[in-house]
Design a protein around this motif. Structure first.
Motif, PDB file in Angstrom:
ATOM      1  N   SER A  38     104.607  -5.018  10.979  1.00 48.07           N
ATOM      2  CA  SER A  38     103.506  -5.499  10.558  1.00 48.07           C
ATOM      3  C   SER A  38     102.954  -6.673  11.274  1.00 48.07           C
ATOM      4  O   SER A  38     101.746  -6.927  11.818  1.00 48.07           O
ATOM      5  CB  SER A  38     103.782  -6.151   9.075  1.00 48.07           C
ATOM      6  N   LEU A  41     101.627  -4.956  14.805  1.00 48.74           N
ATOM      7  CA  LEU A  41     100.239  -4.671  14.653  1.00 48.74           C
ATOM      8  C   LEU A  41      99.142  -5.725  14.464  1.00 48.74           C
ATOM      9  O   LEU A  41      98.055  -5.452  15.003  1.00 48.74           O
ATOM     10  CB  LEU A  41     100.173  -3.739  13.593  1.00 48.74           C
ATOM     11  N   MET A  42      99.530  -6.776  14.062  1.00 52.10           N
ATOM     12  CA  MET A  42      98.499  -7.841  13.518  1.00 52.10           C
ATOM     13  C   MET A  42      98.557  -8.819  14.619  1.00 52.10           C
ATOM     14  O   MET A  42      97.612  -9.648  14.789  1.00 52.10           O
ATOM     15  CB  MET A  42      98.974  -8.685  12.106  1.00 52.10           C
ATOM     16  N   ARG A  69      99.045   3.660  18.154  1.00 52.49           N
ATOM     17  CA  ARG A  69      97.892   2.818  17.778  1.00 52.49           C
ATOM     18  C   ARG A  69      97.455   2.304  19.301  1.00 52.49           C
ATOM     19  O   ARG A  69      96.330   1.403  19.267  1.00 52.49           O
ATOM     20  CB  ARG A  69      98.178   1.363  17.088  1.00 52.49           C
ATOM     21  N   CYS A 161      91.385  -8.185  14.551  1.00 48.84           N
ATOM     22  CA  CYS A 161      92.231  -7.790  13.331  1.00 48.84           C
ATOM     23  C   CYS A 161      91.586  -6.515  12.513  1.00 48.84           C
ATOM     24  O   CYS A 161      92.193  -5.814  12.206  1.00 48.84           O
ATOM     25  CB  CYS A 161      92.663  -8.764  12.613  1.00 48.84           C
ATOM     26  N   ASN A 165      92.396  -2.380  12.238  1.00 50.13           N
ATOM     27  CA  ASN A 165      92.974  -2.052  11.059  1.00 50.13           C
ATOM     28  C   ASN A 165      91.865  -1.382  10.192  1.00 50.13           C
ATOM     29  O   ASN A 165      91.722  -1.611   9.183  1.00 50.13           O
ATOM     30  CB  ASN A 165      93.594  -3.118  10.215  1.00 50.13           C
ATOM     31  N   ARG A 168      92.407   0.790   6.782  1.00 50.53           N
ATOM     32  CA  ARG A 168      93.122  -0.105   5.701  1.00 50.53           C
ATOM     33  C   ARG A 168      92.554  -1.238   5.206  1.00 50.53           C
ATOM     34  O   ARG A 168      91.660  -1.993   6.131  1.00 50.53           O
ATOM     35  CB  ARG A 168      94.619  -0.582   6.246  1.00 50.53           C
ATOM     36  N   VAL A 170      92.799  -5.387   4.766  1.00 50.89           N
ATOM     37  CA  VAL A 170      93.284  -6.607   5.304  1.00 50.89           C
ATOM     38  C   VAL A 170      93.334  -7.803   4.260  1.00 50.89           C
ATOM     39  O   VAL A 170      92.136  -7.992   3.957  1.00 50.89           O
ATOM     40  CB  VAL A 170      93.010  -6.814   6.528  1.00 50.89           C
TER      41      VAL A 170
END
Length: 229
Positions: A38, A41-42, A69, A161, A165, A168, A170
């Motif tokens: 997490s 990815l962020m 990714r 961000c 993503n 999804r 966020v």
């Protein structure tokens, strides 16, 4: 240089974090695979130092997710698995280097310097296009129909961000982490203010920012037909 260290051993995690901090690196840490993925990815990290045997999610799964990714990050595996097959598997899965435990801190430091000398990692997905908006991860720029939209650093980070993503929802908490790191906090009102400013800048050139609030959950990327609904 921002480094993410994903290592479940508290003793090793703390000693490496302290040593790297003394060398001038900015280090964030994670103790399990789920949290580590997490954060990777962020966050905007240049290097991820990754243990393979982690609770919840193993290191190879994290590595494969990062490469799927196409994140612009170099990965150095730290592992007690010293067999040739393990090293080959790690490199073929996308690792940039592999260091077996036990190791000396001086060797780890030298490996990091070597990774930095290679220059930034490049991947095919340096541009993300959504609804005619283009986010360039290399140049940190944002445009619409080839018209540049000048964003503040915080506005850019929010959009980056969200675009990373795109599939999804966020949460505002995740956006806060992305903006301020794990040891600070950006309020939801501040996030809304940054988004409002970015929307106005897009509107000034005839565009609608494809980010909408999903009440009670957070924010999501939407299609052209949903932007103004």
């Amino acid at each position: 240089m921002r480094i993410l260290l994903i290592e479940d051993s508290a003793t090793l995690r703390n000693s490496l974090s302290l040593g790297l901090d003394k060398l001038g690196y900015s280090v964030d840490v994670a103790a399990d695979g789920t949290t580590g993925l997490s954060m990777a990815l962020m966050g905007d990290y240049e290097i991820v130092i990754l243990d393979l045997m982690l609770p919840e999610l193993d290191g190879l799964a994290i590595l494969k997710a990062l490469r799927k990714r196409n994140l612009n990050v170099r990965v150095l595996i730290l592992s007690a698995r010293s067999q040739t097959d393990d090293k080959v598997s790690g490199i073929l899965s996308g690792a940039d280097d592999y260091l077996t435990k036990p190791f000396s801190f001086d060797e780890l430091s030298a490996r990091l310097v070597s990774l930095m000398r290679r220059g930034p990692a490049t991947h095919a997905n340096d541009r993300i296009e959504i609804n005619d908006f283009v986010l360039n991860l290399q140049t940190k720029s944002f445009s619409y129909h080839q018209q540049d939209i000048e964003l503040t650093p915080n506005e850019y980070k929010i959009i980056e961000c969200m675009f990373l993503n795109r599939d999804r929802v966020v949460t505002s908490e995740r956006l806060s982490e992305y903006l301020s790191g794990n040891y600070d906090h950006t309020s939801k009102n501040a996030i809304e203010a940054h988004l409002s400013s970015a929307r106005k800048k897009a509107k000034n050139i005839g565009a609608s920012l494809p980010i909408k609030s999903k009440r009670g959950f957070g924010y999501k990327i939407v299609g052209i037909n949903e932007v103004n609904s």
